[in-house]
Enzyme design. Structure first.
Site, PDB file in Angstrom:
ATOM      1  N   GLY A 197      -7.506   1.035  -6.224  1.00  0.00           N
ATOM      2  CA  GLY A 197      -7.406   1.659  -4.920  1.00  0.00           C
ATOM      3  C   GLY A 197      -7.684   3.153  -4.991  1.00  0.00           C
ATOM      4  O   GLY A 197      -8.119   3.674  -6.013  1.00  0.00           O
ATOM      5  N   GLY A 198      -7.395   3.846  -3.893  1.00  0.00           N
ATOM      6  CA  GLY A 198      -7.648   5.279  -3.842  1.00  0.00           C
ATOM      7  C   GLY A 198      -8.149   5.742  -2.489  1.00  0.00           C
ATOM      8  O   GLY A 198      -8.871   6.734  -2.404  1.00  0.00           O
ATOM      9  N   ALA A 199      -7.758   5.045  -1.429  1.00  0.00           N
ATOM     10  CA  ALA A 199      -8.104   5.435  -0.058  1.00  0.00           C
ATOM     11  C   ALA A 199      -9.601   5.574   0.149  1.00  0.00           C
ATOM     12  O   ALA A 199     -10.043   6.335   1.004  1.00  0.00           O
ATOM     13  CB  ALA A 199      -7.400   6.749   0.327  1.00  0.00           C
ATOM     14  N   GLN A 268      -6.355  -3.630  -5.556  1.00  0.00           N
ATOM     15  CA  GLN A 268      -5.118  -3.017  -5.079  1.00  0.00           C
ATOM     16  C   GLN A 268      -5.434  -1.992  -4.004  1.00  0.00           C
ATOM     17  O   GLN A 268      -6.351  -1.190  -4.144  1.00  0.00           O
ATOM     18  CB  GLN A 268      -4.376  -2.352  -6.250  1.00  0.00           C
ATOM     19  CG  GLN A 268      -2.990  -1.827  -5.902  1.00  0.00           C
ATOM     20  CD  GLN A 268      -2.967  -0.329  -5.584  1.00  0.00           C
ATOM     21  OE1 GLN A 268      -3.897   0.392  -5.938  1.00  0.00           O
ATOM     22  NE2 GLN A 268      -1.921   0.115  -4.926  1.00  0.00           N
ATOM     23  N   SER A 269      -4.717  -2.053  -2.882  1.00  0.00           N
ATOM     24  CA  SER A 269      -4.873  -1.110  -1.780  1.00  0.00           C
ATOM     25  C   SER A 269      -6.320  -1.128  -1.263  1.00  0.00           C
ATOM     26  O   SER A 269      -6.826  -2.178  -0.876  1.00  0.00           O
ATOM     27  CB  SER A 269      -4.442   0.294  -2.237  1.00  0.00           C
ATOM     28  OG  SER A 269      -4.349   1.186  -1.159  1.00  0.00           O
ATOM     29  N   ALA A 270      -6.999   0.029  -1.254  1.00  0.00           N
ATOM     30  CA  ALA A 270      -8.396   0.058  -0.806  1.00  0.00           C
ATOM     31  C   ALA A 270      -9.262  -0.833  -1.683  1.00  0.00           C
ATOM     32  O   ALA A 270     -10.238  -1.430  -1.215  1.00  0.00           O
ATOM     33  CB  ALA A 270      -8.929   1.495  -0.830  1.00  0.00           C
ATOM     34  N   ASP A 357       6.283  -1.321   2.691  1.00  0.00           N
ATOM     35  CA  ASP A 357       5.019  -0.587   2.594  1.00  0.00           C
ATOM     36  C   ASP A 357       4.634  -0.086   3.980  1.00  0.00           C
ATOM     37  O   ASP A 357       4.358  -0.871   4.882  1.00  0.00           O
ATOM     38  CB  ASP A 357       3.930  -1.518   2.048  1.00  0.00           C
ATOM     39  CG  ASP A 357       2.621  -0.802   1.755  1.00  0.00           C
ATOM     40  OD1 ASP A 357       2.388   0.276   2.325  1.00  0.00           O
ATOM     41  OD2 ASP A 357       1.823  -1.342   0.955  1.00  0.00           O
ATOM     42  N   HIS A 389       4.463   0.726  -1.116  1.00  0.00           N
ATOM     43  CA  HIS A 389       3.054   0.611  -1.505  1.00  0.00           C
ATOM     44  C   HIS A 389       2.859   0.815  -3.003  1.00  0.00           C
ATOM     45  O   HIS A 389       1.953   0.216  -3.599  1.00  0.00           O
ATOM     46  CB  HIS A 389       2.239   1.647  -0.719  1.00  0.00           C
ATOM     47  CG  HIS A 389       0.760   1.425  -0.775  1.00  0.00           C
ATOM     48  ND1 HIS A 389       0.142   0.345  -0.180  1.00  0.00           N
ATOM     49  CD2 HIS A 389      -0.240   2.143  -1.354  1.00  0.00           C
ATOM     50  CE1 HIS A 389      -1.163   0.405  -0.382  1.00  0.00           C
ATOM     51  NE2 HIS A 389      -1.422   1.487  -1.099  1.00  0.00           N
TER      52      HIS A 389
END
Length: 448
Positions: A197-199, A268-270, A357, A389
């Site tokens: 991830g990392g936006a 994960q995430s983004a 989250d 999150h």
């Protein structure tokens, strides 16, 4: 200045009057280099020979020599890309300990400088309003509290012999991946292709080093795929990079001891959003006519999404405009009646999410799983009460011992391997990396 010529000679004919054939082909990896093939040919003494190139590259009987040379050049380039990182590892083996440490310290400094630039880039896109300033300060406190764990993981990442860093999988910027290999090399291992991830702005392959370390201790190979971030690329570029990385893993992981029939895609995430987009787009390609593919969704045993979803705030440019958001929302895309044949090709989808989250609410995973089941897909969501999150991905793994999400992931990967499950049952607890009081404070101040 003329381009250098690389000679490839064949056995010359004894006939002095025989014609000479010269064929040139550019090598993509080095545009200034040229292959020169020179041979003498006597038609009266010609004998049938077996083609050197594989049948797949010369299936058309009308293909001429130029096509074969281009194929040779492409194969040469693929071998070059695949072995460049291993070659550098061989050179490292010949270095003295002092040279090796100096090289690693230089690499650490370069990576630190690069990651600092990514953080500043993220801040510039978030703006300097009161809300983002307070969150940035909270991020600083959060990072300091987890610093003991970060230092230990960074030491493993840069100095462990089990890590193969920056393996080239494509020609675009950031087309690199890291491999985390188990200590034992007996038998073939299951593989996790992980997208961090990392936006969509500060994603980086090293973010997966903690996961890679801990899964490799359970005899699982982890490949962390890097990809272009915004503004270097938009979501289409990220999906393209992820697809290329997955293709490399599917077609080459056996060279590193991985089982090409047991590959799991995880994000994960983004990174979970990018991975889901890549998987759905690949399924759509496979249901189309004439679309060439270098890997297949049938090679993916399951998709594991951790804390994933789309956050539209500040991301319209990343998603290529507000009107294109539906194109890059897997939940919306699979509801298109034209995509229904593609949904049937998707592997089982398991989505993990913490109920606390607030960066990406747990509803994002629940709704996606519900939608997939409604349109005929295989999906489930697993929720963890009170987890934020970052709890599932950072704090809980740094706590050591056993945590529920990690054990669930390992159980899915080893689900059909009774011997591996038996080893998991007696595996020693993971080592604690950060004191408990610091983890609790990190949980409270986390800006995510």
């Amino acid at each position: 200045m003329p381009s250098p010529i690389l000679p490839i000679s064949s056995n010359p004919s004894s006939s002095a009057s025989a014609a000479t054939t010269v064929v040139k082909a550019r090598i993509d990896a080095d545009p200034s280099a040229t292959i020169l093939i020179s041979s003498k040919f006597d038609p009266e003494k010609a004998i049938p020979i077996t083609p050197v190139l594989p049948r797949a590259s010369s299936y058309n009987s009308t293909s001429n020599v130029n096509n074969n040379i281009v194929s040779f050049a492409n194969n040469h380039q693929q071998r070059f890309l695949r072995t460049s990182s291993d070659s550098s590892l061989a050179l490292l083996a010949d270095e003295t300990p002092r040279q090796s440490i100096s090289r690693e310290v230089g690499h650490v400094a370069a990576e630190t400088f690069y990651l600092s630039g990514l953080c500043l880039k993220l801040l510039s896109y978030l703006g300097v309003g009161y809300r983002w300033i307070t969150r940035f300060l909270a991020l600083g406190c959060y990072a300091m509290l987890l610093m003991p764990g970060f230092i230990q993981v960074a030491f493993y990442y840069f100095f462990s012999r089990q890590v193969r860093r920056s393996i080239i999988y494509g020609e675009k910027p950031r087309n690199r991946l890291d491999l985390y290999l188990p200590k034992t090399s007996q038998g073939t291992k299951p593989v996790v292709a992980f997208i961090t991830g990392g936006a969509w702005i500060i994603g980086y392959k090293a973010w997966g080093s903690l996961l890679g370390q801990q899964l490799s201790e359970r005899d699982i190979i982890v490949a962390c795929i890097d990809y272009r971030n915004f503004p270097q690329g938009t979501i289409s570029d990220m999906v393209e990079d992820a697809s290329q990385g997955i293709s490399f893993i599917c077609n080459n992981i056996s060279e590193y001891g991985g089982d090409p029939n047991r590959i799991y895609l995880m994000g994960q995430s983004a990174g979970a959003h990018i991975a889901a987009c890549t998987l759905v787009n690949q399924a759509i390609k496979e249901t189309g006519e004439g679309d060439s593919v270098s890997w297949s969704v049938s090679q993916i045993k399951a998709y594991l999404g951790l804390s994933g979803g789309i956050v539209p705030a500040f991301s319209y440019s990343i998603m290529e405009g507000e009107d294109s958001l539906h194109q890059f929302s897997p939940e919306v895309l699979v509801q298109d009646s034209n995509v229904k044949p593609a949904v049937s090709l998707l592997p089982p989808v398991i989505l993990f999410h913490g109920t606390a989250d607030y960066s990406i609410p747990a509803d994002a995973s629940q709704n996606f799983a519900d939608t997939l089941r409604r349109v005929g897909g295989k999906a489930e969501s697993i929720l963890y009460d009170g987890k934020t999150h970052t709890d599932l991905f950072l704090q809980d793994p740094m706590r050591g011992g056993r945590d529920e999400m990690f054990e669930d992931v390992v159980a899915i990967i080893h689900g059909e391997d009774e011997a591996a499950l038996a080893k998991d049952a007696v595996a020693p607890p993971r080592r604690r990396l950060v004191p408990e009081f610091m983890l609790k404070l990190a949980h409270d101040v986390s800006p995510f």
